[in-house]
Scaffold this motif. Sequence first.
Motif, short mmCIF file in Angstrom:
data_model
loop_
_atom_site.label_atom_id
_atom_site.label_comp_id
_atom_site.label_asym_id
_atom_site.label_seq_id
_atom_site.Cartn_x
_atom_site.Cartn_y
_atom_site.Cartn_z
N LEU A 114 31.84 -10.39 43.21
CA LEU A 114 33.12 -10.36 43.89
C LEU A 114 34.17 -9.74 42.97
O LEU A 114 34.10 -9.89 41.75
N ASP A 115 35.12 -9.06 43.56
CA ASP A 115 36.26 -8.51 42.82
C ASP A 115 37.52 -9.09 43.42
O ASP A 115 37.91 -8.73 44.53
N ILE A 116 38.13 -10.02 42.71
CA ILE A 116 39.35 -10.69 43.19
C ILE A 116 40.50 -10.24 42.31
O ILE A 116 40.67 -10.72 41.18
N GLY A 117 41.25 -9.28 42.79
CA GLY A 117 42.41 -8.80 42.04
C GLY A 117 42.06 -8.23 40.68
O GLY A 117 42.84 -8.36 39.74
N GLY A 118 40.89 -7.63 40.59
CA GLY A 118 40.46 -7.05 39.32
C GLY A 118 39.60 -7.97 38.47
O GLY A 118 39.06 -7.54 37.45
N THR A 119 39.46 -9.22 38.89
CA THR A 119 38.58 -10.16 38.18
C THR A 119 37.19 -10.11 38.80
O THR A 119 37.04 -10.33 40.01
#
Length: 477
Positions: A214-219
């Motif tokens: 997953l990519d959550i805001g760049g994380t």
Amino acid sequence: MSSHNVVLTILHTNDLHARIERLPFLSAMVRRIRAEVAALGGHTLLWDAGDAEDRILLESDVTKGAAIAAILNAMGYDAAALGNSAAPTYGPASVARIAQVANYPILAANLVWSQTGQLVEGLRPFLEVALGPIRLGIIGVTATSNAYSLFGARSYPPEPIVAELASYLRQRGATLIAVLSHLGLEADRHLAQVVEGIDLIVGGHSHDLLEEPLDIGGTLITQAGCYGSHLGRIDLEVDVRSGRVLGRQARLLPVDIAEADARVIRAIEEQNQAVQQLLSRYVGHTVYPLDINYFQECAMGNLLADVLRERMDAEIAFVATGMLDEAIREGPITFGDLCRATSSTANPARAELRGQGILDALNYGLRPEVSQERPAPLRGNPQGILQVSGLRVTYDPYGDPEQQVKEVLVGSQPLELERTYTVASTDWEFGELTEYTHLDQKDVAYDVPTILREAMEEHAAQHSPISVSVEGRIHPL
């Protein structure tokens, strides 16, 4: 790849839950990947996101997780997050024993002693790693649980702690911030949303198999399922001059190879041999066989109820038969016999109950839907009826299912419904997961970190030969 860049490969597992049969194969994959990455001038780290231990495996249970740490040493782990399989089960003090064995740091920044605010012994809040130009800050967090309060510890929400540590590690020169998390996927998502500056979350606890990260805001968030079925792999391309991440890729690798790591096989064998020596230790003697019957009075149930009543200095005791797993034959009793007799990690407890509350608990335990239920914490056992000490109970198995008890004697006197009695039991019957009682937990005294087999071992040492049998404590009409 440019000559100015270097690759950092992070391999990860989570929620192994003592499935050690997979570990030699998993380790062989790790060693092969390490060699491949090193040949290209890169660096490799191996992390576990918690719950490598589990009482489902005798070697893990008897050593309270330490045997698993010894096996992970053979695999070359570089760091692990604290899971919730050992510390809430055996008490936070078990972490120090695991840490003494582990050759890798155990990370959890959010578990402290309530009185002092100090981190529980054996834990580290973060780890700083320098690999050539890469300055990596790794923060560990574990799932919050009210169970820690029984042991005088507290687990705090991770968000403000991670935010503060991430800022601190950046100030110290970290160019990459990773969180090694045993929070679960939804909590990891939330963490990524509310805390800035996290580059990577390697997660566990919820057993999610993330084929794609997953990519959550760049994380970037990853998790590798459970039980060692997959090895997670993250490849980060890092600029040598600035330490910035230029590219990243994460995927899961099925553990389906035939090659096994001989070092890990030896480590497993060594732990098995060490535990077998512990299990052979003599602890006492019983005159009669100690049988188990989940739905009637039984000798093992009588013994456990007697142990609790005496240990907690109570007038009476009751305990669910589901705390017990196996009978014990007559003759010498070994520590292994006790481990097989009860794998429960319940803690002895003491509280005050009015006579009506005792009657309600006995009736509740006799209800078929309660006694036949197989709750997950009992690992396949039915809950069974309540076994008793200091009481004689007469009931009608063919009467009203909710009012089967017809007579209760405390010693030789009838139970007084308005009188208050001191009662011994465990955190199962007195806790919030069942409805035998409805006690405020601040009114319950728990004997922690003692677990049932330890209480039985001390009792056997003091009272052998044990002569408990079926005595008519619970009598159907």
